[in-house]
Design an enzyme around this catalytic site. Structure first.
Site, short mmCIF file in Angstrom:
data_model
loop_
_atom_site.label_atom_id
_atom_site.label_comp_id
_atom_site.label_asym_id
_atom_site.label_seq_id
_atom_site.Cartn_x
_atom_site.Cartn_y
_atom_site.Cartn_z
N CYS A 136 20.19 20.28 6.86
CA CYS A 136 19.92 21.57 6.22
C CYS A 136 19.34 21.36 4.83
O CYS A 136 20.08 21.07 3.88
CB CYS A 136 21.19 22.41 6.14
SG CYS A 136 20.94 24.03 5.37
N CYS A 139 20.57 23.89 2.22
CA CYS A 139 21.94 23.61 1.76
C CYS A 139 21.96 22.46 0.76
O CYS A 139 22.66 22.52 -0.25
CB CYS A 139 22.84 23.24 2.94
SG CYS A 139 22.80 24.38 4.34
N ASP A 140 21.23 21.39 1.05
CA ASP A 140 21.41 20.13 0.33
C ASP A 140 20.21 19.65 -0.47
O ASP A 140 20.30 18.65 -1.19
CB ASP A 140 21.79 19.03 1.33
CG ASP A 140 23.07 19.36 2.09
OD1 ASP A 140 23.97 19.97 1.48
OD2 ASP A 140 23.16 19.03 3.28
#
Length: 322
Positions: A136, A139-140
């Site tokens: 992701c 997300c990261d």
């Protein structure tokens, strides 16, 4: 086989399931939640979460899920280990079998079984998950500012992940197994406008290397056999997700990839009294905060459904007396 009757059954944990449990508990629905094969969901394999509101210093995924669970328990949610292995939504109450040996008869069911990222299954992938390896970018990606990374995939998801990362990192290597992409033409055009994306055609990943974190990625050209070692600190797998919805097939309407269809603006499915939330029905956003939001929706919809059903039962009883 033992049997138990419940007002509200929640299948699966994670942000969606635990949020549904919090709201359902506060509404007096006495929810029973079975955590599934991965208690806490995908966030339990995520190291740092920096984009969830309310945590100014960030928090690890496992810690966040422990907090969610504690909050649900504080309001009285009955949270149990176990996995739904079979359902029968042809009769009411809805029937769900847990671990193949216990029958739950539920007046309302909230599905929050999530989705699982597809992985390559190569050397170092599992060991370095959360330490440079991710599924992701949204997300990261923040953790890789100014660094070099690899994205693997050839569809729209891979193109979107690469485009997103290109705004944050120094360089993106997009590894494509064939000599063409499946991504839409408009997404491919976008990639062409980003100078820090290099597409490696006819290329496959051989191994991920590093001890405490990712240090390099070995790739191979599947036409020439030539291997190249890429000095990167991030590796993003963007070959898709698989919703954990197999046991609901035949009862619940889904799209061609298995994501549950909900009625627009609600968590209602095509089966009365059955609701869906989180990544099991979201193939677009797949974020903790959006999962939590739909978990709230599912609990509120379940509460309204049960209230309306109770009114209908009372009305029927009055008619019978008269």
């Amino acid at each position: 086989m033992t049997s138990e009757k419940v007002d509200c059954l929640i299948i699966g944990s994670g942000p969606a399931g635990y949020t549904a449990a919090i709201y359902a508990s506060r509404a007096g629905l006495n929810p029973v939640l079975y955590q599934g094969a991965q208690p806490g969901g995908q966030l339990t394999i995520t190291t740092e979460v920096d984009n969830y509101p309310g945590y100014p210093d960030g928090i690890t995924g496992p810690e966040m899920m422990i907090n969610f669970e504690k909050q649900a328990k504080r309001f009285g949610a009955d949270i149990r280990y176990g996995m739904a292995t079979e359902v029968d939504f042809t009769s009411y109450p809805r029937k769900v079998i847990i671990d193949g040996k216990k029958e739950i008869l539920a007046d309302s069911v909230i599905i929050s079984t999530g989705a699982t990222a597809k992985w390559l299954g190569i050397e170092g992938e599992e060991r370095l998950n959360g330490r440079g390896v991710s599924a992701c970018a949204v997300c990261d990606g923040f953790f890789f500012r100014g660094q070099d990374v690899v994205v693997v995939g050839a569809g729209d998801t891979a193109a979107e992940e690469a485009s997103y990362l290109a705004k944050l990192v120094r360089k993106v290597y997009l590894v494509v197994r064939r000599d063409e992409m499946r991504a839409s033409k408009i997404m491919q055009k976008r990639l062409e406008t980003l100078p820090n994306i290099e597409i490696l055609w006819n290329t496959e990943t051989v191994s991920l290397n590093g001890e405490e974190g990712l240090e390099s990625v070995l790739v191979k050209n599947n036409k020439t056999g030539a291997e190249t070692l890429l000095d990167v600190t991030g590796f993003f797998v963007a070959i898709g997700h698989k919703p954990n919805t197999e046991i609901f097939k035949g009862y619940i309407d889904m799209d061609e990839t298995g994501y549950i269809k909900t009625i627009k603006g609600s968590a209602h499915t095509n089966v009365q009294g059955v609701f869906a939330c989180g990544d099991a029905q979201d193939n677009v956003y797949r974020q903790a905060i959006t999962a939590a939001g739909t978990g709230c929706m599912a609990a509120l919809d379940a509460e309204r459904f049960l209230m309306e059903r109770e009114v209908e039962v009372i009305a029927d009883d009055i008619l019978e007396i008269n």
